[in-house]
Design an enzyme around this catalytic site. Structure first.
Site, PDB file in Angstrom:
ATOM      1  N   CYS A 116     -12.267 -11.570  -4.726  1.00 42.25           N
ATOM      2  CA  CYS A 116     -12.198 -11.258  -6.163  1.00 42.25           C
ATOM      3  C   CYS A 116     -12.487  -9.653  -6.252  1.00 42.25           C
ATOM      4  O   CYS A 116     -12.041  -8.985  -7.370  1.00 42.25           O
ATOM      5  CB  CYS A 116     -13.348 -11.643  -6.671  1.00 42.25           C
ATOM      6  SG  CYS A 116     -13.203 -13.632  -6.524  1.00 42.25           S
ATOM      7  N   HIS A 279     -13.864  -8.730 -13.618  1.00 35.55           N
ATOM      8  CA  HIS A 279     -13.111  -9.955 -12.946  1.00 35.55           C
ATOM      9  C   HIS A 279     -13.166 -11.111 -13.779  1.00 35.55           C
ATOM     10  O   HIS A 279     -14.206 -11.674 -14.091  1.00 35.55           O
ATOM     11  CB  HIS A 279     -13.611 -10.129 -11.670  1.00 35.55           C
ATOM     12  CG  HIS A 279     -13.193 -11.351 -11.029  1.00 35.55           C
ATOM     13  ND1 HIS A 279     -11.758 -11.942 -10.842  1.00 35.55           N
ATOM     14  CD2 HIS A 279     -13.861 -12.269 -10.153  1.00 35.55           C
ATOM     15  CE1 HIS A 279     -11.659 -12.832 -10.101  1.00 35.55           C
ATOM     16  NE2 HIS A 279     -13.088 -13.281  -9.797  1.00 35.55           N
ATOM     17  N   ASN A 309      -8.803 -18.153 -13.083  1.00 39.46           N
ATOM     18  CA  ASN A 309      -9.562 -17.009 -12.057  1.00 39.46           C
ATOM     19  C   ASN A 309      -8.354 -16.660 -11.134  1.00 39.46           C
ATOM     20  O   ASN A 309      -7.823 -17.685 -10.288  1.00 39.46           O
ATOM     21  CB  ASN A 309     -10.664 -17.725 -11.427  1.00 39.46           C
ATOM     22  CG  ASN A 309     -11.120 -16.540 -10.306  1.00 39.46           C
ATOM     23  OD1 ASN A 309     -10.574 -15.704 -10.032  1.00 39.46           O
ATOM     24  ND2 ASN A 309     -12.294 -16.912 -10.124  1.00 39.46           N
TER      25      ASN A 309
HETATM   26  O1  UT7 Z   1     -14.070 -15.557  -8.501  1.00 42.20           O
HETATM   27  C1  UT7 Z   1     -14.952 -15.986  -7.555  1.00 42.20           C
HETATM   28  C2  UT7 Z   1     -16.188 -16.115  -7.871  1.00 42.20           C
HETATM   29  N1  UT7 Z   1     -16.334 -17.568  -8.194  1.00 42.20           N
HETATM   30  C3  UT7 Z   1     -17.284 -17.403  -9.359  1.00 42.20           C
HETATM   31  O2  UT7 Z   1     -17.767 -16.776  -9.830  1.00 42.20           O
HETATM   32  C4  UT7 Z   1     -17.714 -18.990  -9.747  1.00 42.20           C
HETATM   33  C5  UT7 Z   1     -19.017 -19.294  -9.992  1.00 42.20           C
HETATM   34  N2  UT7 Z   1     -19.582 -20.592 -10.152  1.00 42.20           N
HETATM   35  C6  UT7 Z   1     -18.983 -21.125 -11.211  1.00 42.20           C
HETATM   36  O3  UT7 Z   1     -18.317 -20.741 -12.098  1.00 42.20           O
HETATM   37  C7  UT7 Z   1     -19.587 -22.496 -11.434  1.00 42.20           C
HETATM   38  O4  UT7 Z   1     -20.679 -22.998 -10.478  1.00 42.20           O
HETATM   39  C8  UT7 Z   1     -18.573 -23.842 -11.312  1.00 42.20           C
HETATM   40  C9  UT7 Z   1     -17.764 -23.744 -12.619  1.00 42.20           C
HETATM   41  C10 UT7 Z   1     -17.874 -23.750 -10.127  1.00 42.20           C
HETATM   42  C11 UT7 Z   1     -19.193 -25.113 -11.247  1.00 42.20           C
HETATM   43  O5  UT7 Z   1     -20.078 -25.369 -12.643  1.00 42.20           O
HETATM   44  P1  UT7 Z   1     -21.672 -25.531 -12.443  1.00 42.20           P
HETATM   45  O6  UT7 Z   1     -22.213 -25.754 -13.792  1.00 42.20           O
HETATM   46  O7  UT7 Z   1     -22.484 -24.873 -11.534  1.00 42.20           O
HETATM   47  O8  UT7 Z   1     -21.269 -26.961 -11.651  1.00 42.20           O
HETATM   48  P2  UT7 Z   1     -22.185 -27.746 -10.383  1.00 42.20           P
HETATM   49  O9  UT7 Z   1     -21.186 -27.069  -9.192  1.00 42.20           O
HETATM   50  O10 UT7 Z   1     -23.437 -27.666 -10.532  1.00 42.20           O
HETATM   51  O11 UT7 Z   1     -21.879 -29.378 -10.532  1.00 42.20           O
HETATM   52  C12 UT7 Z   1     -22.217 -30.080 -11.689  1.00 42.20           C
HETATM   53  C13 UT7 Z   1     -21.546 -31.495 -11.682  1.00 42.20           C
HETATM   54  C14 UT7 Z   1     -21.617 -32.005 -10.397  1.00 42.20           C
HETATM   55  O12 UT7 Z   1     -21.827 -33.549 -10.396  1.00 42.20           O
HETATM   56  P3  UT7 Z   1     -23.170 -34.102 -10.306  1.00 42.20           P
HETATM   57  O13 UT7 Z   1     -23.625 -33.855  -8.935  1.00 42.20           O
HETATM   58  O14 UT7 Z   1     -24.173 -33.363 -11.400  1.00 42.20           O
HETATM   59  O15 UT7 Z   1     -22.821 -35.701 -10.539  1.00 42.20           O
HETATM   60  C15 UT7 Z   1     -20.204 -31.966  -9.612  1.00 42.20           C
HETATM   61  O16 UT7 Z   1     -19.854 -32.746  -8.782  1.00 42.20           O
HETATM   62  O17 UT7 Z   1     -20.313 -31.285 -12.003  1.00 42.20           O
HETATM   63  C16 UT7 Z   1     -19.338 -31.733 -11.005  1.00 42.20           C
HETATM   64  N3  UT7 Z   1     -18.142 -31.304 -10.897  1.00 42.20           N
HETATM   65  C17 UT7 Z   1     -17.267 -31.502 -11.707  1.00 42.20           C
HETATM   66  N4  UT7 Z   1     -16.982 -32.564 -12.662  1.00 42.20           N
HETATM   67  C18 UT7 Z   1     -15.842 -32.553 -13.272  1.00 42.20           C
HETATM   68  C19 UT7 Z   1     -17.687 -30.224 -10.196  1.00 42.20           C
HETATM   69  N5  UT7 Z   1     -16.529 -29.669 -10.483  1.00 42.20           N
HETATM   70  C20 UT7 Z   1     -16.231 -30.771 -11.509  1.00 42.20           C
HETATM   71  C21 UT7 Z   1     -15.139 -30.878 -12.152  1.00 42.20           C
HETATM   72  N6  UT7 Z   1     -14.962 -31.711 -13.106  1.00 42.20           N
HETATM   73  N7  UT7 Z   1     -13.889 -29.970 -12.003  1.00 42.20           N
END
Ligand code: UT7
Length: 352
Positions: A116, A279, A309
């Site tokens: 990134c 970014h 992204n």
């Molecule tokens: O460019 C490179 C740098 N990358 C970034 O900056 C990304 C930084 N991180 C993020 O943007 C966020 O952490 C994400 C968007 C990737 C994820 O969002 P989050 O609010 O941190 O979600 P999480 O990983 O804590 O997951 C919450 C829930 C989980 O389910 P449970 O365990 O609560 O039942 C995941 O399994 O959301 C679930 N989940 C999804 N649900 C529906 C994860 N991905 C998805 C999805 N659709 N695509």
């Protein structure tokens, strides 16, 4: 000592739009979840068998070269940033050189692997070469064809819904004394402590991941390659992995810090900024950074809603669009900032 400027810019995104609703059909996700957590409505995916990272990069590069008012044969150095290269090796730099038809000049081509932050790292390298007078027309490209290598099953949903394909390019030249355009400074950082928390680990020469007990199905026979094993294929290990929450938490600390570093070194403050081009990692991250720095809506550029992204391509695509939309004019103070895998992060401050 010379100063450098961005003399030409261009971007290219593939035609095919992939709205969140299309991803709902192939994995357990929803438009609501993606929009709420990331701000993304759709992304672009390149045409398989017709487009690849180099071709996307070349399409952006041709526009940047035309915008700079030069010919491809005038380019005297190439810097190519990507995390989704066409080949494991050689890198996309030489492939781009061939694609642009400038092999006869035998110019150097450098590949940057800072994910990134790749465009900021590449910009900093190019800036140093211009400043010393070593080169006069450097082509810097950030391009990604993520869609070729994502896990589009529910297992990979936290990564695959975020990424999109695209490319952006700039031409760097020595700044002139009569125009305001110049790069004021670039600031690069890294901390490899959490290298595996946002990574595409296999295939690779690791032979086992640092500090983790993972069964990759390696064969003890040292005359057999361990780059790809049957277990990696069977268990779906040949995909990117991300600890989203750790990346998010670290990003919202590092983005404001590295933006302030660039501003303070130039004796500027957030209100002096015409526009911040972060970014495009997650709209929520950009909104957090905006609040932390007290920036107005019009001071922060976002296009993640339509492209997702695009990693090394996201900053040059956003900068190119902001320029085309008339959001920045010659002499405006512009800050570019990135954070991502490594972790690596960085910023660049420029008078457009
Ligand atoms: O460019 C490179 C740098 N990358 C970034 O900056 C990304 C930084 N991180 C993020 O943007 C966020 O952490 C994400 C968007 C990737 C994820 O969002 P989050 O609010 O941190 O979600 P999480 O990983 O804590 O997951 C919450 C829930 C989980 O389910 P449970 O365990 O609560 O039942 C995941 O399994 O959301 C679930 N989940 C999804 N649900 C529906 C994860 N991905 C998805 C999805 N659709 N695509």
């Amino acid at each position: 000592m010379y100063r450098s400027k961005i003399a030409g810019i261009g971007h290219y995104v593939p035609e095919r739009k992939v709205p969140n609703k299309e991803l709902e059909k192939i994995m357990d996700t929803s438009d609501e979840w993606i929009v709420e957590r990331t701000g993304i409505n759709e992304r672009r995916f390149g045409k398989r068998h017709e487009e690849n990272t180099t071709i996307l990069g070349a399409k952006a590069a041709r526009k940047a070269i035309a915008d700079a008012g030069i010919d491809a044969s005038d380019i005297d150095f190439i810097v190519f940033a990507t995390l989704s290269p066409d080949y494991f090796f050689p890198g996309c730099g030489v492939l781009l050189q061939r694609e642009l038809g400038i092999t006869s000049t035998e110019i150097g081509a450098l590949d940057v692997r800072n994910q990134c932050s790749g465009f900021i790292y590449g910009l900093s390298v190019a800036d140093q070469f211009i400043k010393t007078g070593h080169y006069k027309n450097i082509l810097l490209v950030g391009a990604e064809m993520h869609s070729m290598g994502l896990d589009f099953t529910t297992r990979g949903r936290n990564v695959s819904v975020i990424f999109g394909d695209g490319a952006g390019a700039v031409v760097l030249q020595p700044a002139s004394d009569v125009e305001p355009s110049e790069i004021l400074g670039t600031y690069l950082h890294a901390d490899g402590t959490h290298a595996e928390e946002l990574a595409f680990i296999s295939p690779g020469s690791h032979g086992g991941v640092h500090g983790q007990e993972v069964d990759f199905g390696f064969d003890d026979d040292m005359w057999k390659s361990i780059f790809v094993t049957q277990k990696m294929l069977d268990d779906g290990m040949l995909y990117p992995h991300m600890n989203g929450q750790l990346v998010f938490k670290t990003a919202v600390q590092k983005f404001p810090a590295v933006i302030m570093e660039a501003l303070e070194k130039a004796g500027k403050s957030p209100e002096d900024l015409k526009i911040l081009i972060p970014h495009q990692a997650n709209l929520r991250i950009s909104q957090f950074v905006q609040r932390r720095l007290g920036l107005k809506d019009e001071q922060v550029y976002s296009n993640i809603q339509k492209y997702g992204n695009t990693t090394a391509a996201s900053i040059p695509i956003a900068l190119s669009e902001a320029y085309q939309e008339g959001r920045i004019k010659r002499g405006d103070l512009v800050c570019l900032a990135a954070f991502g895998s490594g972790f690596t992060w960085g910023s660049a401050l420029l008078n457009w």
